[in-house]
Design an enzyme around this catalytic site. Structure first.
Site, PDB file in Angstrom:
ATOM      1  N   HIS A 185       0.856  -1.179   0.000  1.00 13.77           N
ATOM      2  CA  HIS A 185       0.000   0.000   0.000  1.00 13.77           C
ATOM      3  C   HIS A 185       0.897   1.235   0.000  1.00 13.77           C
ATOM      4  O   HIS A 185       2.062   1.182   0.412  1.00 13.77           O
ATOM      5  CB  HIS A 185      -0.887   0.010   1.237  1.00 13.77           C
ATOM      6  CG  HIS A 185      -1.957  -1.027   1.210  1.00 13.77           C
ATOM      7  ND1 HIS A 185      -2.996  -1.030   2.101  1.00 13.77           N
ATOM      8  CD2 HIS A 185      -2.145  -2.117   0.417  1.00 13.77           C
ATOM      9  CE1 HIS A 185      -3.792  -2.057   1.859  1.00 13.77           C
ATOM     10  NE2 HIS A 185      -3.288  -2.730   0.839  1.00 13.77           N
ATOM     11  N   GLU A 217       1.181   3.801   1.868  1.00 14.41           N
ATOM     12  CA  GLU A 217       1.782   4.162   3.150  1.00 14.41           C
ATOM     13  C   GLU A 217       2.975   3.269   3.476  1.00 14.41           C
ATOM     14  O   GLU A 217       4.019   3.742   3.929  1.00 14.41           O
ATOM     15  CB  GLU A 217       0.762   4.036   4.286  1.00 14.41           C
ATOM     16  CG  GLU A 217      -0.480   4.878   4.109  1.00 14.41           C
ATOM     17  CD  GLU A 217      -1.625   4.123   3.424  1.00 14.41           C
ATOM     18  OE1 GLU A 217      -1.379   3.434   2.397  1.00 14.41           O
ATOM     19  OE2 GLU A 217      -2.756   4.221   3.910  1.00 14.41           O
ATOM     20  N   CYS A 259      -5.784   1.839   6.119  1.00 13.35           N
ATOM     21  CA  CYS A 259      -6.468   0.620   6.547  1.00 13.35           C
ATOM     22  C   CYS A 259      -5.833   0.138   7.859  1.00 13.35           C
ATOM     23  O   CYS A 259      -4.861   0.717   8.343  1.00 13.35           O
ATOM     24  CB  CYS A 259      -6.342  -0.460   5.470  1.00 13.35           C
ATOM     25  SG  CYS A 259      -4.648  -1.085   5.276  1.00 13.35           S
ATOM     26  N   CYS A 300      -2.025  -0.693   7.526  1.00 15.33           N
ATOM     27  CA  CYS A 300      -1.182   0.497   7.442  1.00 15.33           C
ATOM     28  C   CYS A 300      -1.193   1.275   8.749  1.00 15.33           C
ATOM     29  O   CYS A 300      -0.155   1.789   9.177  1.00 15.33           O
ATOM     30  CB  CYS A 300      -1.640   1.378   6.289  1.00 15.33           C
ATOM     31  SG  CYS A 300      -1.359   0.611   4.668  1.00 15.33           S
TER      32      CYS A 300
END
Length: 144
Positions: free
Chosen positions: A47, A49, A77, A80
């Site tokens: 992701h 991040e 999420c 993360c």
């Protein structure tokens, strides 16, 4: 947030869900960037991040990212958010909330949970409309 939106557009151009992230130090210098890449890298953890935090940790030679601010176009999420806490990010600034998977206030609030050993300052809704529209537009194009 403008730089995070640029990263989100990079993700979109690569066929990924358009989420971008940028990490800056206390002086405001960009030290890392990332965009969603789980499809192209075959990595469910890639992701935006996480990609940005990995780059920042490599640059700094430390997995602790204290004193840094993470800008992200979407609310992180749970995965993360947990990584943000473990990395000791000082501040999270995000654009659009994620009513389905958000873990910085929408569904969960992992980053500010007092039961954990670190809490993150959160600023939500920065350029929210632009951040939401890029994701909505991406999924509208895929449906059509």
């Amino acid at each position: 947030m403008e730089l995070a939106l640029i990263e989100a557009r990079r993700a979109e151009n690569a066929g990924e869900v358009p989420v971008g992230a940028v990490i800056v130090n206390g002086a405001g210098d960009v030290i890392a960037r990332g965009f969603n890449q789980p499809i192209s890298t075959h990595d469910p953890t890639a992701h935006a991040e996480i990609v940005a935090m990995r780059a920042a940790a490599r640059l700094l030679g430390n997995y602790r990212l204290t004193g840094l601010t993470l800008y992200c176009t979407m609310e992180p999420c749970a995965m993360c958010a947990g990584a943000i806490v473990h990395a000791r990010i000082q501040r999270l600034v995000y654009g659009a909330a994620d009513a389905r998977a958000g873990a910085a206030g929408s569904i969960y609030d992992v980053v500010r949970d007092a039961r954990l050993n670190h809490q993150v300052e959160v600023v939500a809704g920065v350029r929210e409309i632009e951040c939401r529209e890029i994701v909505q537009g991406f999924f509208e194009k895929r449906r059509n």
